[in-house]
Design a protein around this motif. Structure first.
Motif, mmCIF file in Angstrom:
data_model
loop_
_atom_site.group_PDB
_atom_site.id
_atom_site.type_symbol
_atom_site.label_atom_id
_atom_site.label_comp_id
_atom_site.label_asym_id
_atom_site.label_seq_id
_atom_site.Cartn_x
_atom_site.Cartn_y
_atom_site.Cartn_z
ATOM 1 N N VAL A 71 20.685 -82.906 -15.986
ATOM 2 C CA VAL A 71 21.817 -82.143 -15.464
ATOM 3 C C VAL A 71 21.388 -80.792 -14.870
ATOM 4 N N LYS A 72 20.136 -80.408 -15.072
ATOM 5 C CA LYS A 72 19.678 -79.083 -14.624
ATOM 6 C C LYS A 72 19.680 -78.956 -13.106
ATOM 7 N N SER A 73 19.448 -80.055 -12.387
ATOM 8 C CA SER A 73 19.471 -79.984 -10.923
ATOM 9 C C SER A 73 20.863 -79.612 -10.416
ATOM 10 N N SER A 74 21.899 -80.070 -11.124
ATOM 11 C CA SER A 74 23.271 -79.702 -10.762
ATOM 12 C C SER A 74 23.510 -78.216 -10.990
ATOM 13 N N VAL A 75 22.947 -77.682 -12.067
ATOM 14 C CA VAL A 75 23.075 -76.251 -12.362
ATOM 15 C C VAL A 75 22.439 -75.431 -11.236
ATOM 16 N N ILE A 76 21.268 -75.852 -10.801
ATOM 17 C CA ILE A 76 20.567 -75.137 -9.729
ATOM 18 C C ILE A 76 21.400 -75.186 -8.442
ATOM 19 N N SER A 77 21.964 -76.339 -8.139
ATOM 20 C CA SER A 77 22.796 -76.479 -6.940
ATOM 21 C C SER A 77 24.033 -75.591 -7.016
ATOM 22 N N MET A 78 24.624 -75.487 -8.202
ATOM 23 C CA MET A 78 25.800 -74.615 -8.363
ATOM 24 C C MET A 78 25.424 -73.158 -8.193
ATOM 25 N N HIS A 79 24.222 -72.772 -8.644
ATOM 26 C CA HIS A 79 23.747 -71.409 -8.409
ATOM 27 C C HIS A 79 23.647 -71.141 -6.912
ATOM 28 N N LYS A 80 23.166 -72.137 -6.177
ATOM 29 C CA LYS A 80 23.018 -71.979 -4.730
ATOM 30 C C LYS A 80 24.382 -71.862 -4.050
ATOM 31 N N ASN A 81 25.338 -72.681 -4.486
ATOM 32 C CA ASN A 81 26.684 -72.620 -3.917
ATOM 33 C C ASN A 81 27.382 -71.302 -4.244
ATOM 34 N N LEU A 82 27.171 -70.818 -5.468
ATOM 35 C CA LEU A 82 27.721 -69.510 -5.850
ATOM 36 C C LEU A 82 27.152 -68.414 -4.958
ATOM 37 N N GLU A 83 25.844 -68.469 -4.740
ATOM 38 C CA GLU A 83 25.195 -67.469 -3.878
ATOM 39 C C GLU A 83 25.810 -67.472 -2.490
ATOM 40 N N SER A 84 26.085 -68.652 -1.961
ATOM 41 C CA SER A 84 26.641 -68.763 -0.617
ATOM 42 C C SER A 84 28.011 -68.096 -0.528
ATOM 43 N N ILE A 85 28.874 -68.368 -1.511
ATOM 44 C CA ILE A 85 30.219 -67.769 -1.523
ATOM 45 C C ILE A 85 30.122 -66.257 -1.713
ATOM 46 N N ALA A 95 24.838 -62.171 -5.489
ATOM 47 C CA ALA A 95 24.254 -63.334 -4.795
ATOM 48 C C ALA A 95 22.766 -63.439 -5.104
ATOM 49 N N LYS A 96 22.065 -62.301 -5.031
ATOM 50 C CA LYS A 96 20.621 -62.310 -5.296
ATOM 51 C C LYS A 96 20.326 -62.659 -6.750
ATOM 52 N N LYS A 97 21.200 -62.245 -7.656
ATOM 53 C CA LYS A 97 20.982 -62.576 -9.073
ATOM 54 C C LYS A 97 21.057 -64.089 -9.284
ATOM 55 N N PHE A 98 22.049 -64.735 -8.661
ATOM 56 C CA PHE A 98 22.166 -66.188 -8.812
ATOM 57 C C PHE A 98 21.028 -66.916 -8.109
ATOM 58 N N ILE A 99 20.565 -66.370 -6.991
ATOM 59 C CA ILE A 99 19.397 -66.962 -6.337
ATOM 60 C C ILE A 99 18.188 -66.888 -7.265
ATOM 61 N N LYS A 100 17.936 -65.716 -7.824
ATOM 62 C CA LYS A 100 16.752 -65.537 -8.660
ATOM 63 C C LYS A 100 16.846 -66.353 -9.949
ATOM 64 N N ASP A 101 18.054 -66.449 -10.527
ATOM 65 C CA ASP A 101 18.243 -67.317 -11.699
ATOM 66 C C ASP A 101 17.988 -68.776 -11.320
ATOM 67 N N GLY A 102 18.468 -69.166 -10.140
ATOM 68 C CA GLY A 102 18.259 -70.536 -9.674
ATOM 69 C C GLY A 102 16.797 -70.838 -9.431
ATOM 70 N N LYS A 108 11.141 -73.812 -13.811
ATOM 71 C CA LYS A 108 11.111 -74.372 -15.167
ATOM 72 C C LYS A 108 11.163 -75.891 -15.142
ATOM 73 N N TYR A 109 11.936 -76.436 -14.195
ATOM 74 C CA TYR A 109 12.100 -77.890 -14.143
ATOM 75 C C TYR A 109 11.382 -78.516 -12.944
ATOM 76 N N ASN A 110 10.411 -77.767 -12.403
ATOM 77 C CA ASN A 110 9.517 -78.279 -11.345
ATOM 78 C C ASN A 110 10.282 -78.836 -10.139
ATOM 79 N N ASN A 111 11.282 -78.102 -9.697
ATOM 80 C CA ASN A 111 12.077 -78.524 -8.549
ATOM 81 C C ASN A 111 11.672 -77.690 -7.330
ATOM 82 N N GLN A 114 14.230 -77.062 -4.356
ATOM 83 C CA GLN A 114 15.241 -76.030 -4.578
ATOM 84 C C GLN A 114 14.634 -74.628 -4.549
ATOM 85 N N ILE A 115 13.394 -74.479 -4.980
ATOM 86 C CA ILE A 115 12.731 -73.166 -4.891
ATOM 87 C C ILE A 115 12.675 -72.723 -3.431
ATOM 88 N N ILE A 116 12.250 -73.653 -2.569
ATOM 89 C CA ILE A 116 12.138 -73.342 -1.136
ATOM 90 C C ILE A 116 13.507 -73.037 -0.549
#
Length: 389
Positions: A71-85, A95-102, A108-111, A114-116
């Protein structure tokens, strides 16, 4: 999910809210995460941005509490969507905080993908903040760490060109845009047209008006062929302004009128488009046609009022949902929930665990007392009255 796949967003929302209640009763973090993700996506795509933020925040919290790695990939995607809004609402620090958390979660999960993607978004935020040196530094870092595909290279070249153009380094900016148009334009039609447009702007800054006109005419032909209405509008507007600079008002008027037809039939006026009415008014005035000059001056004023009203609506929505408050609550609840999980794990080790639980509860109460003051609670109550969460 079958309903969601049929693009029936309203029915999906209704069904998702029903299933959500069951998932809450069972404390099923996996399905809570995915349901909030879907609800956030629906809210975002129906312009309900306040609820989109609430859903994404709650979905992220559930996903971080879940022990299910899938489920962690969904969390990362939601961080990205939050950043966009948040970027659209000009909450750049959040926005930058959610990007950096993402990004941290992605490592951590070798994605790597999503890092890029998140780092690319970070560059965009820096450009919005007019922090051009930070944008260039981040681009260099991204290139040095990863093997990027051609699409991502093109996107970064465009952002790099924007940074150099705003820093006044016209040669480096031109080099970036030339790189883009020298590659297959089929990879990103918008980017190709935008790059030629920006080369025209560089030519104008250098006083090379004939070269600029040639670039803009290329953009117009290409945009008409590919049905890129916004790029067509911008090129016509820029070409008209170039003709104004050369005192060729009849040619300028022709371009401005074509630009007006596009925005009448294609998309809503915004800060960049309503100015064409002012340009039409100025051009008619230069030609001595006072009647038409006044007509377009009035039209410009009306569109400007519409735009200001829209901006006020966005501001009111921001106040209604209090985005800063929502994110503060998210981090407070996440800290409290994670502390609770830690104490439950420690409790398995006997008396020392019990002592640790007692200390943790005291610390958590102190923490939440500091953060959740009376005005915070009152604000949250008002928010919850408008939310389905």
């Amino acid at each position: 999910m079958e309903i969601f796949g049929s693009d029936d967003l309203e029915q999906t929302r209704i069904e998702a809210l029903k299933v959500l209640q069951e998932a809450k009763l069972q404390q099923d973090y996996y399905h809570l995460t995915q349901l909030y993700f879907v609800l956030g996506y629906i809210a975002e795509n129906t312009d309900d941005f306040g609820n989109a933020i609430i859903y994404y925040l709650e979905g992220s919290r559930m996903g971080l509490l879940s022990d299910d790695v899938s489920v962690k990939s969904s969390v990362i995607s939601m961080h990205k969507n939050l950043e966009s809004i948040l970027t659209d609402y000009k909450h750049y620090d959040l926005a930058k905080k959610f990007i950096k958390d993402g990004i941290e979660l992605s490592y951590k999960y070798n994605n790597e993908k999503q890092i890029i993607s998140l780092t690319n978004n970070l560059v965009y935020v820096y450009l919005q903040e007019e922090k051009y040196d930070e944008a260039l530094s981040t681009i260099d870092s991204l290139r040095s760490k990863f093997n990027l595909d051609q699409d991502k290279i093109i996107q970064l070249k465009n952002k790099e060109g924007t940074a150099y153009l705003n820093l006044g380094d016209l040669e480096k900016a031109a080099s970036c845009y030339q790189y883009i148009i020298s590659n297959d334009p089929g990879t990103d039609k918008e980017m190709y047209a935008l790059s030629k447009h920006n080369l025209a702007l560089i030519s104008i800054k250098k006083g090379k008006f004939e070269e600029a006109i040639s670039f803009l005419e290329d953009v117009i032909r290409y945009s008409e062929e590919k049905k890129l209405n916004y790029r067509l509008f911008r090129a016509l507007q820029e070409l008209g302004q170039t003709y104004i600079s050369l005192n060729e008002t009849h040619l300028a008027l022709e371009k401005f009128l074509k630009a007006e037809d596009i925005i009448k039939n294609s998309f809503t006026n915004n800060a960049e488009t309503y100015s064409v009415y002012q340009l039409l008014s100025t051009t008619y005035e230069m030609q001595g046609n006072i009647k038409m000059a006044l007509h377009y001056k009035e039209t410009y004023s009306e569109k400007l009022e519409e735009y200001i009203a829209k901006q006020e609506e966005i501001t009111e929505l921001d106040k209604k949902y209090n985005i800063q408050l929502l994110t503060d609550r998210y981090y407070d609840l996440l800290a409290a929930d994670q502390e609770k999980k830690n104490t439950e794990r420690i409790a398995k080790f006997g008396i020392s665990g019990t002592a640790f639980i007692f200390l943790s509860i005291v610390l958590m109460m102190m923490y939440r007392q500091r953060r959740m003051k009376q005005n915070l609670a009152r604000e949250l109550y008002n928010i919850e009255l408008t939310s389905d969460v």
